[in-house]
Design an enzyme around this catalytic site. Structure first.
Site, short mmCIF file in Angstrom:
data_model
loop_
_atom_site.label_atom_id
_atom_site.label_comp_id
_atom_site.label_asym_id
_atom_site.label_seq_id
_atom_site.Cartn_x
_atom_site.Cartn_y
_atom_site.Cartn_z
N ASP A 30 0.85 -1.19 0.00
CA ASP A 30 0.00 0.00 0.00
C ASP A 30 0.88 1.24 0.00
O ASP A 30 2.00 1.21 0.55
CB ASP A 30 -0.93 0.01 1.22
N THR A 123 -12.87 -2.62 -9.43
CA THR A 123 -13.99 -2.50 -10.37
C THR A 123 -13.63 -1.43 -11.39
O THR A 123 -13.42 -0.26 -11.04
CB THR A 123 -15.26 -2.11 -9.60
N GLU A 149 -14.49 -8.59 -8.07
CA GLU A 149 -14.76 -9.05 -6.70
C GLU A 149 -16.22 -8.76 -6.35
O GLU A 149 -16.73 -7.70 -6.68
CB GLU A 149 -13.82 -8.31 -5.73
N GLU A 153 -19.07 -5.75 2.28
CA GLU A 153 -18.48 -5.30 3.54
C GLU A 153 -19.34 -5.83 4.68
O GLU A 153 -20.54 -6.03 4.53
CB GLU A 153 -18.38 -3.77 3.57
N LYS A 202 -19.47 -7.35 -13.50
CA LYS A 202 -19.35 -6.68 -12.20
C LYS A 202 -20.29 -5.47 -12.12
O LYS A 202 -21.07 -5.32 -11.18
CB LYS A 202 -17.89 -6.24 -11.98
N LEU A 248 -34.54 -6.97 -1.39
CA LEU A 248 -35.88 -6.41 -1.58
C LEU A 248 -36.28 -5.60 -0.35
O LEU A 248 -37.45 -5.33 -0.15
CB LEU A 248 -36.90 -7.54 -1.80
N GLY A 251 -35.94 0.87 2.53
CA GLY A 251 -35.27 1.55 3.64
C GLY A 251 -35.02 3.00 3.31
O GLY A 251 -35.82 3.63 2.60
N CYS A 258 -19.74 1.43 -3.28
CA CYS A 258 -19.86 0.78 -4.59
C CYS A 258 -21.12 1.07 -5.37
O CYS A 258 -21.03 1.53 -6.50
CB CYS A 258 -19.61 -0.71 -4.42
N LYS A 261 -21.20 4.73 -6.74
CA LYS A 261 -20.18 5.07 -7.75
C LYS A 261 -20.27 4.15 -8.98
O LYS A 261 -20.02 4.59 -10.10
CB LYS A 261 -18.77 5.04 -7.15
P1 NAD Z 1 -10.18 1.16 -0.36
O1 NAD Z 1 -10.25 2.60 -0.59
O2 NAD Z 1 -10.67 0.59 0.93
O3 NAD Z 1 -8.67 0.63 -0.53
C1 NAD Z 1 -7.85 1.01 -1.59
C2 NAD Z 1 -6.39 0.97 -1.08
O4 NAD Z 1 -5.52 1.13 -2.19
C3 NAD Z 1 -6.07 2.07 -0.10
O5 NAD Z 1 -5.52 1.51 1.09
C4 NAD Z 1 -5.03 2.94 -0.83
O6 NAD Z 1 -4.08 3.53 0.02
C5 NAD Z 1 -4.41 1.91 -1.75
N1 NAD Z 1 -3.72 2.46 -2.94
C6 NAD Z 1 -4.13 3.43 -3.77
N2 NAD Z 1 -3.24 3.60 -4.75
C7 NAD Z 1 -2.25 2.71 -4.55
C8 NAD Z 1 -1.05 2.38 -5.25
N3 NAD Z 1 -0.71 2.99 -6.36
N4 NAD Z 1 -0.26 1.41 -4.74
C9 NAD Z 1 -0.60 0.78 -3.60
N5 NAD Z 1 -1.73 1.04 -2.90
C10 NAD Z 1 -2.55 1.98 -3.38
O7 NAD Z 1 -10.94 0.48 -1.58
P2 NAD Z 1 -11.83 -0.84 -1.58
O8 NAD Z 1 -13.14 -0.55 -0.97
O9 NAD Z 1 -11.02 -1.98 -1.10
O10 NAD Z 1 -12.09 -1.00 -3.16
C11 NAD Z 1 -11.05 -1.35 -4.04
C12 NAD Z 1 -11.66 -1.71 -5.38
O11 NAD Z 1 -12.48 -2.88 -5.25
C13 NAD Z 1 -12.59 -0.64 -5.98
O12 NAD Z 1 -12.47 -0.66 -7.36
C14 NAD Z 1 -13.97 -1.11 -5.56
O13 NAD Z 1 -14.98 -0.65 -6.42
C15 NAD Z 1 -13.82 -2.60 -5.66
N6 NAD Z 1 -14.73 -3.37 -4.80
C16 NAD Z 1 -14.93 -2.96 -3.52
C17 NAD Z 1 -15.75 -3.74 -2.67
C18 NAD Z 1 -16.03 -3.31 -1.25
O14 NAD Z 1 -16.86 -3.94 -0.61
N7 NAD Z 1 -15.38 -2.29 -0.71
C19 NAD Z 1 -16.31 -4.93 -3.15
C20 NAD Z 1 -16.05 -5.31 -4.47
C21 NAD Z 1 -15.25 -4.52 -5.28
C1 UGA Z 2 -22.22 -4.47 -2.58
C2 UGA Z 2 -22.56 -5.80 -3.23
O1 UGA Z 2 -23.56 -6.47 -2.45
C3 UGA Z 2 -21.32 -6.68 -3.34
O2 UGA Z 2 -21.65 -7.89 -4.04
C4 UGA Z 2 -20.25 -5.92 -4.13
O3 UGA Z 2 -19.07 -6.67 -4.19
C5 UGA Z 2 -19.96 -4.61 -3.44
O4 UGA Z 2 -21.20 -3.83 -3.33
C6 UGA Z 2 -19.01 -3.78 -4.22
O5 UGA Z 2 -18.94 -3.86 -5.41
O6 UGA Z 2 -18.33 -3.05 -3.51
P1 UGA Z 2 -21.77 -3.63 -0.09
O7 UGA Z 2 -21.82 -2.27 -0.71
O8 UGA Z 2 -20.66 -3.98 0.81
O9 UGA Z 2 -21.77 -4.74 -1.25
O10 UGA Z 2 -23.09 -3.85 0.75
P2 UGA Z 2 -24.57 -4.37 0.44
O11 UGA Z 2 -24.91 -5.41 1.41
O12 UGA Z 2 -24.76 -4.69 -0.99
O13 UGA Z 2 -25.43 -3.08 0.80
C7 UGA Z 2 -25.33 -1.90 0.02
C8 UGA Z 2 -26.38 -0.90 0.47
O14 UGA Z 2 -27.68 -1.34 0.11
C9 UGA Z 2 -26.42 -0.69 1.99
O15 UGA Z 2 -26.58 0.69 2.26
C10 UGA Z 2 -27.65 -1.47 2.44
O16 UGA Z 2 -28.24 -0.95 3.58
C11 UGA Z 2 -28.56 -1.28 1.22
N1 UGA Z 2 -29.58 -2.35 1.06
C12 UGA Z 2 -29.20 -3.62 0.84
C13 UGA Z 2 -30.92 -2.00 1.09
O17 UGA Z 2 -31.30 -0.82 1.28
N2 UGA Z 2 -31.87 -2.99 0.90
C14 UGA Z 2 -31.52 -4.28 0.68
O18 UGA Z 2 -32.43 -5.13 0.51
C15 UGA Z 2 -30.15 -4.60 0.65
#
Ligand code: NAD
Ligand code: UGA
Length: 428
Positions: A30, A123, A149, A153, A202, A248, A251, A258, A261
């Site tokens: 990182d 993503t 992915e 969360e 995705k 479904l 809320g 995610c 964006k």
């Molecule tokens: P995040 O912001 O939590 O983490 C990103 C990390 O990358 C940070 O710690 C940052 O310091 C580091 N970083 C940035 N530039 C860097 C570089 N050049 N070299 C090394 N480290 C670097 O992000 P996230 O929530 O883990 O999401 C990452 C990606 O995965 C996004 O594209 C997101 O859309 C996707 N994604 C997120 C989730 C989720 O639940 N958060 C789920 C599926 C997919």
């Molecule tokens: C979501 C997707 O569920 C993951 O599959 C995906 O990987 C991720 O985005 C991503 O691309 O980052 P996440 O954002 O962690 O995951 O959480 P969710 O459980 O999907 O909830 C998202 C939002 O929807 C929350 O604010 C939750 O409260 C809301 N939600 C969820 C509702 O309002 N109603 C529902 O029935 C379900």
């Protein structure tokens, strides 16, 4: 296998730890030196159930280590890219972190040119993987794979260890074979396809889940007028196996890093190609107005919120996470404060982060304390701590026992019997 993971946020850290649990030798990278120090000391910078403990175990077994320098990963056969792709000012995905990571990979490859797979887990818009492959072509022996992915969360580790599917977009059999070795033991269906298909799978998945939520939120508004109960309606709908019960829940709208964006990024991508995704535009519109609609319901009960204490329960964008990115609570706090309300808020994990944005609200350390002297209480995030409450005590402490359940998670019927005024989302 020897693996490097660039970016140790929610996805990168979870990926790194779960690969270490599978027996691989992992180096987490990182740019944030403070994060790397914390991780090296066995402390997770993010709140994610179970992650801290497994991190310590993997460090103890020397299966994982952390650094700010990718050059330490000279022997890595696989390099995951898990950096953020946040919303840029114009709504498109900001790929600057990804570009920086790819540059680091090119430098690594110059120092140690071995057969290596670059796996893009971030993503990214359709075409990014192909573009990355083109730009890294000078580094022969590098293969680029798109492996989106789907973890959520709050249950990230569980999802990473039990994925719903493994999507691999690749143009070389060697790369696919390496991915199969890497993920061997995970029992999930595989889709091996082009990088572009993988990338669109995705975005389409997140957009569709967001659409289900907005559909139910609109139905909730109709239910409020009709005197029907949207929770019963969603239950009845979900029993149809073609529909299914998940996502479904009406809320206060979806939040997180995610859905907001990724839906705008998909709209922008479509627009660039001359296609309008009208349904998705509406999904976002409904989501933007849902917290406003919710607060309007409250204002109907308390027309003058000025000086009135309102309890807000739950601030993170969903339970079991510290993440407040695009959390509906932020919009609700802003609306309440704009109307002059005095907010007393509770969240078991995310309060500190929200306090930095809303320093004028009061933050309490126990959920029941938020209700003291309140004219109404609003449930925004259904943490167990915010749902299972001492209602007898709360009834005595509130100025007016008015409950606004933004997640339909409080026991409405019981609470009405106990003398509370209860209003859920779309429930008669
Ligand atoms: P995040 O912001 O939590 O983490 C990103 C990390 O990358 C940070 O710690 C940052 O310091 C580091 N970083 C940035 N530039 C860097 C570089 N050049 N070299 C090394 N480290 C670097 O992000 P996230 O929530 O883990 O999401 C990452 C990606 O995965 C996004 O594209 C997101 O859309 C996707 N994604 C997120 C989730 C989720 O639940 N958060 C789920 C599926 C997919
Ligand atoms: C979501 C997707 O569920 C993951 O599959 C995906 O990987 C991720 O985005 C991503 O691309 O980052 P996440 O954002 O962690 O995951 O959480 P969710 O459980 O999907 O909830 C998202 C939002 O929807 C929350 O604010 C939750 O409260 C809301 N939600 C969820 C509702 O309002 N109603 C529902 O029935 C379900």
């Amino acid at each position: 296998m020897k693996v490097a993971v660039i970016g140790t946020g929610y996805v990168g850290l979870t990926t790194a730890v779960s690969l270490a649990m599978k027996g691989h030798e992992v180096l987490g990278i990182d740019v944030d030196a403070a994060k790397i120090e914390q991780l090296s000391n066995g402390r997770s910078p993010i709140y994610e159930p179970g992650l801290d403990q497994v991190l310590l175990e993997m460090l103890g077994q020397s299966k994982i280590r952390f650094s700010t320098k990718l050059l330490e990963a000279k022997e890595a056969q696989v390099v995951f890219v898990c950096v953020g792709t946040p919303e840029a000012a114009d709504g498109e995905a900001d790929l600057s972190y990804l570009h920086a990571a790819l540059q680091d990979i090119a430098s690594l490859h110059e120092h140690s040119p071995v057969e290596r797979i670059v796996v893009i887990k971030s993503t990214v818009p359709v075409g990014t993987g192909d573009w990355a492959a083109d730009s890294l072509r000078r580094c022969n022996q590098l293969h680029v794979v798109s492996n989106p992915e789907f973890l959520r969360e709050g249950c990230a580790l569980e999802d990473a260890l039990n994925p719903s599917r493994i999507i691999v977009g690749a143009d070389s059999e060697e790369a696919v074979a390496v991915m199969q070795t890497l993920y061997s033991g995970l029992s999930a269906p595989w889709v091996i396809t082009t990088r572009a298909n993988a990338e669109l799978i995705k975005y389409a998945s997140n957009a569709y889940l967001a659409a289900r939520i907005s559909f139910m939120n609109e139905l909730a508004r109709l239910s409020t007028v009709l005197g029907t109960d949207v929770t019963v309606v969603s239950h009845g709908m979900g029993l149809d196996s073609r529909i299914g019960p998940q996502f479904l829940r009406a809320g206060v709208g979806y939040g997180g890093s995610c859905f907001p964006k990724d839906t705008i990024a998909l709209l922008k991508l479509a627009n660039q190609h001359g296609v309008t995704l009208g349904l998705l535009e509406k999904v976002r519109e409904v989501n933007a107005s849902q917290p406003v609609w919710f607060i309007e319901q409250l204002a109907q009960k308390i027309p003058d919120l000025s000086g009135k204490r309102i309890a807000v329960l739950g601030l993170a964008f969903k339970p079991d996470t510290d993440d407040i990115r695009e959390a509906p609570a932020l919009r609700i706090l802003a609306a309440l404060q704009a109307a002059g309300a005095v907010v007393s808020a509770y969240d078991p994990i995310a309060a500190k982060a929200v306090a930095a944005l809303f320093p004028d609200a009061e933050y309490v350390t126990a959920p029941e304390a938020a209700f003291v002297g309140a004219y109404a209480a609003v449930l925004v995030t259904e943490w167990q701590e915010c749902v299972k409450l001492d209602w007898k005590l709360i009834k005595e402490q509130m100025e007016r026992p008015l409950l606004f359940d933004g997640r339909n998670a409080w026991p409405g019927d019981e609470l009405k019997k106990a003398g509370f005024e209860y209003q859920g989302v779309g429930r008669s």
